[in-house]
Design an enzyme around this catalytic site. Structure first.
Site, PDB file in Angstrom:
ATOM      1  N   TYR A 153      39.663  33.766  43.408  1.00 53.17           N
ATOM      2  CA  TYR A 153      39.054  34.445  44.565  1.00 53.17           C
ATOM      3  C   TYR A 153      39.749  35.787  44.790  1.00 53.17           C
ATOM      4  O   TYR A 153      39.092  36.818  44.944  1.00 53.17           O
ATOM      5  CB  TYR A 153      39.122  33.575  45.831  1.00 53.17           C
ATOM      6  CG  TYR A 153      38.516  34.289  47.024  1.00 53.17           C
ATOM      7  CD1 TYR A 153      37.148  34.574  47.065  1.00 53.17           C
ATOM      8  CD2 TYR A 153      39.315  34.730  48.083  1.00 53.17           C
ATOM      9  CE1 TYR A 153      36.587  35.265  48.139  1.00 53.17           C
ATOM     10  CE2 TYR A 153      38.761  35.416  49.161  1.00 53.17           C
ATOM     11  CZ  TYR A 153      37.390  35.688  49.184  1.00 53.17           C
ATOM     12  OH  TYR A 153      36.839  36.382  50.228  1.00 53.17           O
ATOM     13  N   GLU A 189      31.128  30.766  58.139  1.00 52.20           N
ATOM     14  CA  GLU A 189      30.952  29.556  57.314  1.00 52.20           C
ATOM     15  C   GLU A 189      31.820  29.608  56.056  1.00 52.20           C
ATOM     16  O   GLU A 189      31.793  28.704  55.230  1.00 52.20           O
ATOM     17  CB  GLU A 189      29.469  29.402  56.943  1.00 52.20           C
ATOM     18  CG  GLU A 189      28.606  29.085  58.152  1.00 52.20           C
ATOM     19  CD  GLU A 189      27.118  28.976  57.824  1.00 52.20           C
ATOM     20  OE1 GLU A 189      26.761  28.825  56.637  1.00 52.20           O
ATOM     21  OE2 GLU A 189      26.321  29.042  58.772  1.00 52.20           O
ATOM     22  N   PHE A 190      32.569  30.707  55.921  1.00 55.51           N
ATOM     23  CA  PHE A 190      33.373  30.945  54.713  1.00 55.51           C
ATOM     24  C   PHE A 190      34.238  29.739  54.308  1.00 55.51           C
ATOM     25  O   PHE A 190      34.216  29.308  53.155  1.00 55.51           O
ATOM     26  CB  PHE A 190      34.241  32.187  54.954  1.00 55.51           C
ATOM     27  CG  PHE A 190      35.195  32.505  53.837  1.00 55.51           C
ATOM     28  CD1 PHE A 190      34.795  33.251  52.742  1.00 55.51           C
ATOM     29  CD2 PHE A 190      36.509  32.051  53.879  1.00 55.51           C
ATOM     30  CE1 PHE A 190      35.687  33.549  51.715  1.00 55.51           C
ATOM     31  CE2 PHE A 190      37.401  32.351  52.864  1.00 55.51           C
ATOM     32  CZ  PHE A 190      36.990  33.094  51.786  1.00 55.51           C
TER      33      PHE A 190
HETATM   34  P1  NDP Z   1      29.550  33.114  55.037  1.00 51.59           P
HETATM   35  O1  NDP Z   1      29.739  31.916  54.170  1.00 51.59           O
HETATM   36  O2  NDP Z   1      29.370  32.890  56.491  1.00 51.59           O
HETATM   37  O3  NDP Z   1      28.348  34.001  54.486  1.00 51.59           O
HETATM   38  C1  NDP Z   1      28.213  34.270  53.128  1.00 51.59           C
HETATM   39  C2  NDP Z   1      26.838  34.832  52.860  1.00 51.59           C
HETATM   40  O4  NDP Z   1      26.728  35.134  51.446  1.00 51.59           O
HETATM   41  C3  NDP Z   1      25.735  33.849  53.195  1.00 51.59           C
HETATM   42  O5  NDP Z   1      24.685  34.549  53.824  1.00 51.59           O
HETATM   43  C4  NDP Z   1      25.270  33.342  51.844  1.00 51.59           C
HETATM   44  O6  NDP Z   1      23.890  33.033  51.905  1.00 51.59           O
HETATM   45  C5  NDP Z   1      25.516  34.573  50.965  1.00 51.59           C
HETATM   46  N1  NDP Z   1      25.644  34.256  49.545  1.00 51.59           N
HETATM   47  C6  NDP Z   1      26.594  33.514  48.933  1.00 51.59           C
HETATM   48  N2  NDP Z   1      26.352  33.424  47.622  1.00 51.59           N
HETATM   49  C7  NDP Z   1      25.215  34.131  47.393  1.00 51.59           C
HETATM   50  C8  NDP Z   1      24.438  34.405  46.240  1.00 51.59           C
HETATM   51  N3  NDP Z   1      24.789  33.933  45.039  1.00 51.59           N
HETATM   52  N4  NDP Z   1      23.332  35.170  46.373  1.00 51.59           N
HETATM   53  C9  NDP Z   1      22.959  35.660  47.584  1.00 51.59           C
HETATM   54  N5  NDP Z   1      23.648  35.415  48.708  1.00 51.59           N
HETATM   55  C10 NDP Z   1      24.752  34.654  48.612  1.00 51.59           C
HETATM   56  O7  NDP Z   1      30.843  34.020  54.758  1.00 51.59           O
HETATM   57  P2  NDP Z   1      31.321  35.424  55.379  1.00 51.59           P
HETATM   58  O8  NDP Z   1      30.279  36.044  56.193  1.00 51.59           O
HETATM   59  O9  NDP Z   1      32.650  35.192  55.966  1.00 51.59           O
HETATM   60  O10 NDP Z   1      31.553  36.235  54.029  1.00 51.59           O
HETATM   61  C11 NDP Z   1      30.857  37.429  53.705  1.00 51.59           C
HETATM   62  C12 NDP Z   1      31.685  38.217  52.715  1.00 51.59           C
HETATM   63  O11 NDP Z   1      32.928  38.565  53.297  1.00 51.59           O
HETATM   64  C13 NDP Z   1      32.027  37.478  51.436  1.00 51.59           C
HETATM   65  O12 NDP Z   1      31.975  38.390  50.370  1.00 51.59           O
HETATM   66  C14 NDP Z   1      33.463  37.011  51.666  1.00 51.59           C
HETATM   67  O13 NDP Z   1      34.150  36.836  50.462  1.00 51.59           O
HETATM   68  C15 NDP Z   1      34.009  38.161  52.466  1.00 51.59           C
HETATM   69  N6  NDP Z   1      35.157  37.890  53.316  1.00 51.59           N
HETATM   70  C16 NDP Z   1      35.191  36.838  54.195  1.00 51.59           C
HETATM   71  C17 NDP Z   1      36.299  36.647  54.996  1.00 51.59           C
HETATM   72  C18 NDP Z   1      36.425  35.498  55.920  1.00 51.59           C
HETATM   73  O14 NDP Z   1      37.571  35.102  56.267  1.00 51.59           O
HETATM   74  N7  NDP Z   1      35.333  34.914  56.417  1.00 51.59           N
HETATM   75  C19 NDP Z   1      37.416  37.603  54.984  1.00 51.59           C
HETATM   76  C20 NDP Z   1      37.287  38.644  54.013  1.00 51.59           C
HETATM   77  C21 NDP Z   1      36.189  38.793  53.248  1.00 51.59           C
HETATM   78  P3  NDP Z   1      23.130  31.882  51.119  1.00 51.59           P
HETATM   79  O15 NDP Z   1      24.079  30.724  50.994  1.00 51.59           O
HETATM   80  O16 NDP Z   1      21.940  31.607  51.975  1.00 51.59           O
HETATM   81  O17 NDP Z   1      22.776  32.490  49.815  1.00 51.59           O
HETATM   82  C1  8X3 Z   2      38.799  35.663  53.049  1.00 56.72           C
HETATM   83  C2  8X3 Z   2      40.082  35.827  53.784  1.00 56.72           C
HETATM   84  O1  8X3 Z   2      42.552  35.255  53.752  1.00 56.72           O
HETATM   85  O2  8X3 Z   2      40.999  33.495  53.137  1.00 56.72           O
HETATM   86  O3  8X3 Z   2      38.623  36.651  52.114  1.00 56.72           O
HETATM   87  O4  8X3 Z   2      41.412  35.288  51.649  1.00 56.72           O
HETATM   88  S1  8X3 Z   2      41.309  34.913  53.024  1.00 56.72           S
END
Ligand code: NDP
Ligand code: 8X3
Length: 255
Positions: A153, A189-190
């Site tokens: 990741y 939902e991450f």
């Molecule tokens: P969520 O899980 O809440 O949302 C992720 C979104 O990505 C969903 O809408 C999902 O939709 C979509 N997605 C995942 N895989 C695919 C795919 N193959 N094709 C199209 N859509 C896809 O997570 P976040 O909003 O937290 O994450 C958004 C971004 O931010 C990510 O890149 C994550 O790595 C990054 N991030 C998150 C952090 C955190 O702590 N939450 C911190 C730093 C970065 P669906 O499943 O319907 O396709």
């Molecule tokens: C998501 C934040 O700290 O879990 O990118 O890597 S962390």
């Protein structure tokens, strides 16, 4: 048609919150994710609440053909995309390097690296002739400091950082802005996705902290997109007050 934002991963978390923020600010929206039903619901809600036009474009960002075919199929009036929020992504598992699932590795590499590249390539192809556009990639603090059991990741987010720098250099001659935003722990939902539905493990991530919320990140995304044409935030790290970086979290003094 007003200003147009294209948001990937709009069915949840940052992408969904960004959809609200841009809609409330007068943008028309192209919304992508795989879960079509969620996109349709969001489109209907935003359309009636903010009177904006919404085009849903469901596809899997990791599928090269689906990405290019879907973006080529966008009706002409939607092609003048002003902002791309290249956000779809995920963590799958949190395991030692020597124990992690290869399927999880492949999913993360395909989604977080190839997906980001495919979507950026297809959308910038529409921006280049207009000599205008802004790509906002979602990196992570995980791309700034590698942490234990974060191996692939972290590597994918480090790749998003490098890809953003490369895009900024190579797209300079086309006057396209490239911003990379790196949030710390944010309650979306991450973690449920990362821990494959294990609620207890997901909750533990945010224990004792007031974590970033999706709306906090959406506000920052929108801020970057709303600056004057000659100003670009290139790289931006944001965390909650109780997090300094990937390693240092103060879980003792929840404000
Ligand atoms: P969520 O899980 O809440 O949302 C992720 C979104 O990505 C969903 O809408 C999902 O939709 C979509 N997605 C995942 N895989 C695919 C795919 N193959 N094709 C199209 N859509 C896809 O997570 P976040 O909003 O937290 O994450 C958004 C971004 O931010 C990510 O890149 C994550 O790595 C990054 N991030 C998150 C952090 C955190 O702590 N939450 C911190 C730093 C970065 P669906 O499943 O319907 O396709
Ligand atoms: C998501 C934040 O700290 O879990 O990118 O890597 S962390």
């Amino acid at each position: 048609m007003g200003k147009i934002v294209f948001i990937t991963g709009a069915s949840s978390g940052f992408g969904k919150a960004a959809a609200y923020k841009f809609a409330a600010s007068g943008y028309d929206l192209i919304l992508n994710a795989r879960r079509t039903e969620r996109l349709e619901e969001l489109a209907a809600e935003l359309g009636s609440k903010f009177n904006c036009a919404v085009l849903t474009l469901p596809f899997d960002v990791s599928e090269e053909k689906a990405v290019f075919d879907s973006i080529a199929s966008i009706p002409d009036e939607w092609k003048a995309i002003d902002v791309l929020v290249n956000n779809a992504g995920l963590a799958a598992g949190r395991d030692y390097f020597d124990e992690a699932s290869l399927d999880d590795w492949n999913t993360m590499i395909d989604t977080n690296i190839k997906g980001v590249l495919y979507v950026a390539r297809a959308v910038t192809a529409l921006m280049i002739p207009r000599k205008s556009g802004h790509v906002i990639n979602l990196g992570s603090i995980a791309g700034k400091e590698v942490y234990d059991k974060g191996n692939v990741y972290c590597a994918t987010k480090s790749a998003v950082d490098a890809i953003s720098q490369a895009m900024r250099i190579d797209l300079l001659r086309h006057s396209i802005k490239v911003t990379c935003i790196h949030p710390g722990a944010a309650e979306t939902e991450f973690s449920m996705v990362r821990f494959k539905g294990n609620e207890e493990a997901a909750k533990k991530v945010y224990e004792g902290i007031t974590a970033l919320q999706a709306e906090d990140v959406a506000d920052v995304i929108y801020y970057c997109a709303s600056l004057p044409p000659h100003v670009c935030i290139n790289d931006l790290v944001l965390t909650c007050l109780q997090q300094a970086n990937s390693f240092y979290i103060n879980r003792n003094s929840n404000p």
